[in-house]
Design a protein around this motif. Structure first.
Motif, PDB file in Angstrom:
ATOM      1  N   ASP A 276       0.795  -1.239   0.000  1.00  0.00           N
ATOM      2  CA  ASP A 276       0.000   0.000   0.000  1.00  0.00           C
ATOM      3  C   ASP A 276       0.823   1.282   0.000  1.00  0.00           C
ATOM      4  O   ASP A 276       0.324   2.331   0.415  1.00  0.00           O
ATOM      5  CB  ASP A 276      -0.937   0.035   1.229  1.00  0.00           C
TER       6      ASP A 276
ATOM      7  N   GLU B 273      -0.958   4.271  -1.528  1.00  0.00           N
ATOM      8  CA  GLU B 273      -2.305   4.616  -1.108  1.00  0.00           C
ATOM      9  C   GLU B 273      -2.303   5.964  -0.385  1.00  0.00           C
ATOM     10  O   GLU B 273      -1.306   6.353   0.245  1.00  0.00           O
ATOM     11  CB  GLU B 273      -2.872   3.527  -0.200  1.00  0.00           C
TER      12      GLU B 273
ATOM     13  N   ASP C  52      -4.105   0.405   6.017  1.00  0.00           N
ATOM     14  CA  ASP C  52      -5.067   0.622   7.098  1.00  0.00           C
ATOM     15  C   ASP C  52      -4.346   0.872   8.423  1.00  0.00           C
ATOM     16  O   ASP C  52      -4.763   1.706   9.228  1.00  0.00           O
ATOM     17  CB  ASP C  52      -5.992  -0.585   7.235  1.00  0.00           C
TER      18      ASP C  52
ATOM     19  N   ARG D 178      -2.413   4.387   8.347  1.00  0.00           N
ATOM     20  CA  ARG D 178      -3.366   5.511   8.389  1.00  0.00           C
ATOM     21  C   ARG D 178      -4.036   5.604   9.759  1.00  0.00           C
ATOM     22  O   ARG D 178      -4.214   6.706  10.286  1.00  0.00           O
ATOM     23  CB  ARG D 178      -4.402   5.365   7.276  1.00  0.00           C
ATOM     24  N   GLN D 179      -4.416   4.475  10.318  1.00  0.00           N
ATOM     25  CA  GLN D 179      -5.056   4.494  11.640  1.00  0.00           C
ATOM     26  C   GLN D 179      -4.102   5.069  12.681  1.00  0.00           C
ATOM     27  O   GLN D 179      -4.507   5.865  13.534  1.00  0.00           O
ATOM     28  CB  GLN D 179      -5.478   3.078  12.041  1.00  0.00           C
TER      29      GLN D 179
ATOM     30  N   THR E  10     -14.312 -10.249   2.285  1.00  0.00           N
ATOM     31  CA  THR E  10     -13.752  -8.910   2.089  1.00  0.00           C
ATOM     32  C   THR E  10     -12.849  -8.933   0.862  1.00  0.00           C
ATOM     33  O   THR E  10     -11.973  -9.794   0.748  1.00  0.00           O
ATOM     34  CB  THR E  10     -12.950  -8.469   3.324  1.00  0.00           C
TER      35      THR E  10
ATOM     36  N   ALA F 288     -10.250  -6.573  -1.603  1.00  0.00           N
ATOM     37  CA  ALA F 288      -9.458  -5.347  -1.624  1.00  0.00           C
ATOM     38  C   ALA F 288      -8.405  -5.453  -2.718  1.00  0.00           C
ATOM     39  O   ALA F 288      -8.095  -6.537  -3.202  1.00  0.00           O
ATOM     40  CB  ALA F 288      -8.792  -5.118  -0.258  1.00  0.00           C
TER      41      ALA F 288
ATOM     42  N   GLN G 205     -11.055   1.269  -4.322  1.00  0.00           N
ATOM     43  CA  GLN G 205     -10.960   2.271  -3.269  1.00  0.00           C
ATOM     44  C   GLN G 205     -11.504   1.667  -1.976  1.00  0.00           C
ATOM     45  O   GLN G 205     -12.673   1.304  -1.910  1.00  0.00           O
ATOM     46  CB  GLN G 205     -11.759   3.521  -3.649  1.00  0.00           C
ATOM     47  N   GLY G 206     -10.666   1.526  -0.970  1.00  0.00           N
ATOM     48  CA  GLY G 206     -11.105   0.925   0.285  1.00  0.00           C
ATOM     49  C   GLY G 206     -11.327  -0.562   0.136  1.00  0.00           C
ATOM     50  O   GLY G 206     -10.601  -1.251  -0.581  1.00  0.00           O
ATOM     51  N   LYS G 207     -12.366  -1.078   0.815  1.00  0.00           N
ATOM     52  CA  LYS G 207     -12.664  -2.506   0.798  1.00  0.00           C
ATOM     53  C   LYS G 207     -14.147  -2.716   0.516  1.00  0.00           C
ATOM     54  O   LYS G 207     -14.985  -1.872   0.819  1.00  0.00           O
ATOM     55  CB  LYS G 207     -12.289  -3.149   2.146  1.00  0.00           C
TER      56      LYS G 207
END
Length: 684
Positions: free
Chosen positions: A180, A183, A256, A259-260, A620, A622, A628-630
């Motif tokens: 990623d 991203e 993820d 970013r979190q 899920t 991805a 874009q996203g999941k």
């Protein structure tokens, strides 16, 4: 005379990103370039044009309070060790002049500002400002991270997806992972990681100066991936309670997590285990321009007392006991980064081990490396950093001890088990590359193992033997176990004496996580067998799916057999730890040969239930650069043997080879089913 005014500075983003192989960072607001190479900016002037005879330009480049001032010359000759700014006299547009800025190959990584000053004949100064992000440059021969061959740079710097190898050495699990690095928000999070490090907070100037050295950068990042000593990214958790966060096996990519962490004000993300720590570090290093890859060491020793010996204890009936502080992880995952090591003398350049999983402190901090792989192989334990610890992880001996009523009744030594396979993803291909020989001198030829091997070689670690003075015992899995099928194995007993023997046979199976002692016994069998003089006898056994499915899931199995000579009470043990291959999700593309940028595409994900009872779960899907996203779908209960299909649509946003991955998290069984498909996106 009419005044000269600067209306605008154009960073020529598209051109410079392509020149510096940073096109993936096009979503960043800042210009992203690599050190040791020039980039072009252009001025849009108002009033009169630039006059080379009466006007002059000067550029001041700043990294916080560090700066360099350079005149803009008309000489294209640049230096690998100095900043340089020049105009090309052969292509000079006086109304919109272009300026090339060249950084040294040893410049520090970071976010720079620059100030452009124009001096005219009347000494009037005109200013313009801009900024750029400077990364390491594996394409530049003078850079200490230079790695030859374009396919290696494509894989270890530019590739935003990969495979992590888990499971056991002869039944590998190829887990897809999205690094990623392109991203949104990931580049900024990686740079912020350097800014919040203790080194930067303690002395910003010294930290910025040292950021020219990839060994320094990698050590800072190794410590910052875990949160044990700082405001690091991930909190480790090896318990069975993940209610306060995300189970480590549920992460599918680094984006993820990073970013979190950034959006929470640098609070640690819960939770990580070794492969998550390593994969996130690989992302950060690739973002910073340092070639990086994820490496798995199967049967990885954690030698707490530094004696290169791991002790494992068993009961007289084959149950593994948690008596030792030492341990062997079925697999352990770390990172290798490529760099020149001028601090280590000659011969230590190349791949360096870095381990962000918090296992033990190095220099008072939970980090590990960079330890040259060549130093590990050559036992150069006097060099920096942490070479003895990594050496033990791949070379310790295993002492297996049977205890009865607190007394040792048998002891055996295995010198081959630890570091039985060390591997990484092959450059350019979704398969395993065996790099065991880079770490240790191989004592015997090893078979070629692939990521989906289902056959056992003659020297397989699943074909273990132990012997006493009178009896030899082998424990052999007949084939690599697969979910939904019986675990079939054989116990081969050899009577080496010319007298008959009566033997008690104890079989024991326990579920275990990859890094810890097994839990309670979930299956066992006991019996007696008679051996004639010099007889070889094979005992066939099976563990049925209904006996292991509700216990094992994504865990592994420790299987052991103990034979006891009824006459002499002498005992002999053979054991093996193995995983059960999960079923796979199958991903098919509607038109795989004509996938085009910004055009809607269709794929189908299918799953067949191999388990002996109905299953349900959440699917899920991805894919960095694809989705874009999941996308989430709920799967209704599916009967044993039943098949389900899910159609998905997506619009690719980046060209090149991308990974579409799908994960089915089963709600009524401790297992996640995975699948991936490599997709090549063409330009429109």
């Amino acid at each position: 005379m009419e005044d000269l005014r600067i209306k605008n500075v154009n960073l020529q983003k598209s051109e410079n990103l392509e020149r510096h192989r940073t096109e993936g960072f096009s979503s960043s607001k800042a210009l992203v370039v690599r050190r040791g190479a020039s980039f072009r900016i252009s001025l849009q002037l108002e009033g009169r044009p630039f006059n080379p005879k009466t006007d002059s330009l000067r550029i001041r480049v700043m990294l916080d309070h560090l700066y360099v001032i350079m005149p803009v010359t008309f000489s294209k000759k640049v230096s690998a060790s100095h900043w340089k700014a020049y105009m090309d006299p052969a292509d000079l547009n006086l109304q919109n002049p272009s300026i090339f800025i060249s950084s040294p190959a040893s410049a520090s990584v970071g976010c720079y500002k620059f100030e452009l000053c124009v001096f005219s004949e009347d000494r009037q100064e005109k200013h313009a400002f801009g900024k750029f992000i400077l990364l390491c440059n594996p394409w530049c021969r003078e850079d200490t991270v230079y790695i030859p061959f374009e396919d290696l740079r494509e894989e270890y710097v530019l590739n935003d997806s990969g495979l992590l190898f888990m499971g056991t050495a002869v039944n590998l699990v190829s887990r897809p992972w999205s690094f990623d690095q392109y991203e949104p928000g990931v580049l900024e999070a990686c740079l912020n990681l350097l800014q919040v490090s203790p080194q930067h907070q303690k002395n910003r100037r010294v930290d910025y100066l040292k950021r020219n050295n990839p060994a320094y950068i990698s050590r800072v990042v190794s410590a910052m991936i875990n949160c044990e000593d700082d405001r690091g990214v991930l909190k480790g958790n090896w318990s069975s309670n993940f209610k306060q966060g995300v189970h480590p096996s549920m992460w599918t990519g680094s984006g993820d997590i990073l970013r979190q962490w950034a959006e929470s004000g640098c609070r640690p993300v819960k939770y990580g285990q070794c492969w998550v720590f390593a994969a996130v570090m690989c992302t950060v290093m690739r973002v910073l321009g340092i070639p990086s890859r994820v490496v798995t060491n199967f049967n990885s020793a954690h030698d707490t007392n530094d004696n290169l010996v791991i002790e494992e204890y068993y009961s007289e009936t084959g149950k593994k006991l948690g008596h030792s502080k030492d341990s062997i992880w079925n697999f352990h995952v770390w990172v290798e980064c490529w760099m020149t090591r001028k601090d280590q003398g000659s011969g230590m350049d190349g791949w360096q081990v870095l381990d962000p999983t918090p296992q033990q402190r190095s220099g008072g901090v939970f980090c590990c490396g960079p330890a040259p792989v060549k130093a590990i192989r050559d036992q150069r334990i006097n060099l920096l950093y942490d070479i003895p610890f990594v050496y033990a992880e791949v070379n310790a001996d295993v002492h297996t001890i049977i205890v009865s009523q607190g007394r040792v009744v048998s002891r055996s030594i295995d010198t081959q088990r630890v570091g039985s396979l060390i591997c990484t993803k092959a450059a350019g291909f979704p398969r395993l590359q065996n790099i065991t020989g880079d770490y240790k001198y191989i004592r015997s030829p090893t078979s070629t193992l692939t990521s989906r091997s289902s056959t056992l070689s003659d020297d397989s670690t699943l074909r273990r033997a132990s012997s006493s003075q009178g009896v030899l015992v082998f424990l052999t899995l007949d084939r690599a176990p697969v979910a939904g099928e019986p675990i079939s194995f054989s116990v081969k007993v050899v009577n080496k004496h010319s007298v008959a023997k009566m033997m008690k046979v104890h079989l024991n199976a326990q579920a275990k996580e990859y890094n810890s002692s097994p839990s309670d016994t979930f299956w066992e069998a006991h019996g007696v067998t008679q051996l004639a003089p010099l007889e070889v006898k094979v005992l066939q056994q099976q563990i049925l799916p209904a006996q292991y499915e509700d216990v094992v899931g994504d865990d592994l199995i420790n299987l052991a057999v103990v034979l006891e000579d009824v006459g002499s009470h002498e005992r002999v043990l053979a054991s093996e730890e193995f995983n059960i291959a999960s079923p796979q999700l199958i991903i098919q593309m509607a038109d795989a040969d004509s996938i085009v940028l910004n055009k809607e595409q269709t794929a189908t994900v299918s799953f067949t239930n191999p388990f002996s009872h109905p299953v349900s779960g959440v699917l899920t899907v991805a894919g960095a650069g694809l989705i874009q996203g999941k996308i989430h779908f709920r799967m209704l209960p599916l009967r044993p043997g039943g098949r389900v299909q899910q159609r998905i649509t997506f619009i690719p946003s980046m060209v090149g080879t991308k990974m579409l991955q799908a994960n089915l998290s089963l709600t009524n069984i401790n297992s996640t089913v995975r699948g991936f498909k490599m997709v090549f996106v063409n330009k429109a």
